[in-house]
Design a protein around this motif. Structure first.
Motif, PDB file in Angstrom:
ATOM      1  N   ARG A 131     -40.573  -7.000  15.746  1.00  0.00           N
ATOM      2  CA  ARG A 131     -41.556  -6.848  14.671  1.00  0.00           C
ATOM      3  C   ARG A 131     -41.324  -5.598  13.831  1.00  0.00           C
ATOM      4  N   LEU A 132     -41.176  -4.445  14.469  1.00  0.00           N
ATOM      5  CA  LEU A 132     -41.061  -3.194  13.716  1.00  0.00           C
ATOM      6  C   LEU A 132     -39.788  -3.163  12.876  1.00  0.00           C
ATOM      7  N   GLU A 133     -38.675  -3.564  13.448  1.00  0.00           N
ATOM      8  CA  GLU A 133     -37.425  -3.492  12.685  1.00  0.00           C
ATOM      9  C   GLU A 133     -37.384  -4.514  11.557  1.00  0.00           C
ATOM     10  N   ARG A 134     -38.046  -5.651  11.727  1.00  0.00           N
ATOM     11  CA  ARG A 134     -38.102  -6.612  10.628  1.00  0.00           C
ATOM     12  C   ARG A 134     -39.026  -6.114   9.506  1.00  0.00           C
ATOM     13  N   ALA A 135     -40.123  -5.471   9.886  1.00  0.00           N
ATOM     14  CA  ALA A 135     -40.989  -4.864   8.865  1.00  0.00           C
ATOM     15  C   ALA A 135     -40.261  -3.731   8.159  1.00  0.00           C
ATOM     16  N   LEU A 136     -39.497  -2.957   8.911  1.00  0.00           N
ATOM     17  CA  LEU A 136     -38.721  -1.864   8.329  1.00  0.00           C
ATOM     18  C   LEU A 136     -37.689  -2.397   7.341  1.00  0.00           C
ATOM     19  N   ALA A 137     -37.066  -3.521   7.654  1.00  0.00           N
ATOM     20  CA  ALA A 137     -36.085  -4.115   6.746  1.00  0.00           C
ATOM     21  C   ALA A 137     -36.728  -4.482   5.409  1.00  0.00           C
ATOM     22  N   VAL A 138     -37.958  -4.995   5.454  1.00  0.00           N
ATOM     23  CA  VAL A 138     -38.664  -5.327   4.216  1.00  0.00           C
ATOM     24  C   VAL A 138     -39.003  -4.057   3.449  1.00  0.00           C
ATOM     25  N   ALA A 139     -39.521  -3.058   4.149  1.00  0.00           N
ATOM     26  CA  ALA A 139     -39.906  -1.808   3.493  1.00  0.00           C
ATOM     27  C   ALA A 139     -38.702  -1.103   2.879  1.00  0.00           C
ATOM     28  N   ALA A 140     -37.536  -1.212   3.517  1.00  0.00           N
ATOM     29  CA  ALA A 140     -36.335  -0.505   3.065  1.00  0.00           C
ATOM     30  C   ALA A 140     -35.422  -1.377   2.223  1.00  0.00           C
TER      31      ALA A 140
END
Length: 410
Positions: A183-192
């Motif tokens: 979850r966190l790394e996929r959200a981070l991919a969207v944010a970045a």
């Protein structure tokens, strides 16, 4: 909390009411021992010969001051009655308070299961804020005038919040790796998507962001760790190991429900100072309900009492690993086989250490100051929650954090 939802706090209510009763029973048991004298009718059991010297001295002082045992007992019960009535009055005032938080209607940049990436807007460098798994993300946007996220969005930053949501049937099988590498790394991919971002984690969220930053260095421009524990044995190691030892007794509950319930989590948090909840509710009962202080108290208690259950695999890792074995500080906490090692980070880091933190001992968070390469350490004159949502939060944390973030983004 919606307008029609009845308040349930302080949770777990049976615990706090039971402590109130236990204190009264202890007083009832101790009074005869204090009042008994050698040779008195109540001393036929031989108690005076074994009575501790400290109790004997108390009894002598009472007699020397002209205080009859009956008068002393009456004064004790009067004080207990006042304290108990104050607690019940405070709980009633809290439950009846008209203040309710209005849930914000925010754009959702990404969603998966119960988790959402909420867009708080703003112009400037992107910052992704990550809260704990066991409390609502709303502590970071508590009410008007008490919102770290809205402050940052209005001060030169584009703010995104990862709201973990409730653990549903799927999430109840999650371990920490599922949350971090999933979850966190996929959200981070969207944010970045447009370049590296600033990553900020609060409390347990700091440990999650630390692991994600190590795994995804190309997506992280800077890492802010706010009241983040690291060395769980830095203060009171016996207490930490005792919490870890509780896991064995909790296993039947974890197996049956797939999660560690909110009331159990709240009881664990109450262990270091079990009577503190009663004291703060007595104080609240004396406040003007229309005062800013009373409204802030209600907002914070609503947040505390509206917690989130912890998925059973995560509970096992946190209680048994973090607390019981101190795996982070010992270099033994791993995500998908890779040890989480703060020394491997190359991005700038900001550590916020609340000086009056009773949830994450300052020494536990300060352990990261030596584990990370050259962090900026900020000592906040506040407590764990007050640092992000208290009346002095803007000076204690918001301004220093914004200054560091904007500086990195230029």
């Amino acid at each position: 909390m919606s307008q029609g939802t009845p308040r349930r706090g302080p949770r777990p209510l049976p615990l706090h009411l039971g402590l109130m009763a236990m204190r009264r029973w202890m007083a009832m048991a101790a009074l005869p021992l204090l009042a008994s004298k050698p040779g008195s009718p109540g001393s036929s059991s031989g108690w005076p010969r074994s009575r501790p010297a400290a109790m004997a001295r108390i009894a002598q002082k009472l007699e020397a001051g002209g205080h009859a045992p009956e008068a002393f007992a009456a004064a004790v019960f009067e004080a207990l009655n006042r304290a108990d009535a104050g607690l019940l009055s405070g709980i009633t005032a809290y439950r009846r308070h008209p203040s309710r938080r209005e849930e914000p209607d925010l754009p959702v940049a990404w969603a998966e299961g119960g988790s959402r990436l909420l867009d708080y807007g703003g112009e400037g460098p992107v910052v992704l804020v990550v809260p704990s798994l066991i409390n609502r993300a709303s502590i970071l946007d508590l009410q008007p005038g008490a919102s770290l996220l809205r402050y940052l969005a209005g001060e030169g930053l584009r703010v995104l919040l990862l709201d973990w949501g409730e653990p549903g049937p799927v999430e109840r099988g999650f371990g920490l790796a599922d949350y971090i590498a999933g979850r966190l790394e996929r959200a981070l991919a969207v944010a970045a998507a447009d370049g590296p971002v600033l990553l900020a984690g609060y409390c347990m969220g700091g440990l999650l962001t630390l692991a994600a930053a190590q795994r995804q260095p190309g997506r992280v421009r800077g890492l802010a760790l706010l009241a983040t524990p690291w060395d769980f044995w830095a203060e009171a190691p016996e207490r930490a190991r005792a919490i870890g030892a509780m896991l064995r007794g909790l296993e039947p509950l974890l197996a049956a429900t797939g999660a560690l319930p909110v009331d159990t989590i709240q009881a664990l948090f109450a262990l270091p100072d079990p009577f503190a909840i009663a004291a703060k509710y007595r104080s609240f009962g004396e406040l003007d309900p229309d005062s800013l202080r009373a409204r802030r108290f209600v907002a914070l208690e609503d947040w505390l009492n509206d917690g989130i259950a912890l998925a059973a695999p995560v509970a096992r890792e946190c209680l048994g690993g973090w607390y019981g074995a101190n795996t982070p500080a010992r270099g033994e906490w791993r995500i998908l086989g890779e040890a989480v090692a703060p020394g491997r980070l190359t991005c700038p880091t900001f550590l916020a250490i609340p000086e009056r933190d009773r949830i994450v001992p300052p020494a536990s968070a300060l352990a990261l100051a030596t584990a990370l390469p050259g962090p900026l350490v900020h000592h906040a004159a506040a407590g764990h929650i007050g640092m992000v949502a208290g009346q002095g939060a803007e000076a204690a944390l918001w301004q220093p954090l914004r200054h560091w973030m904007v500086g990195l983004g230029l």
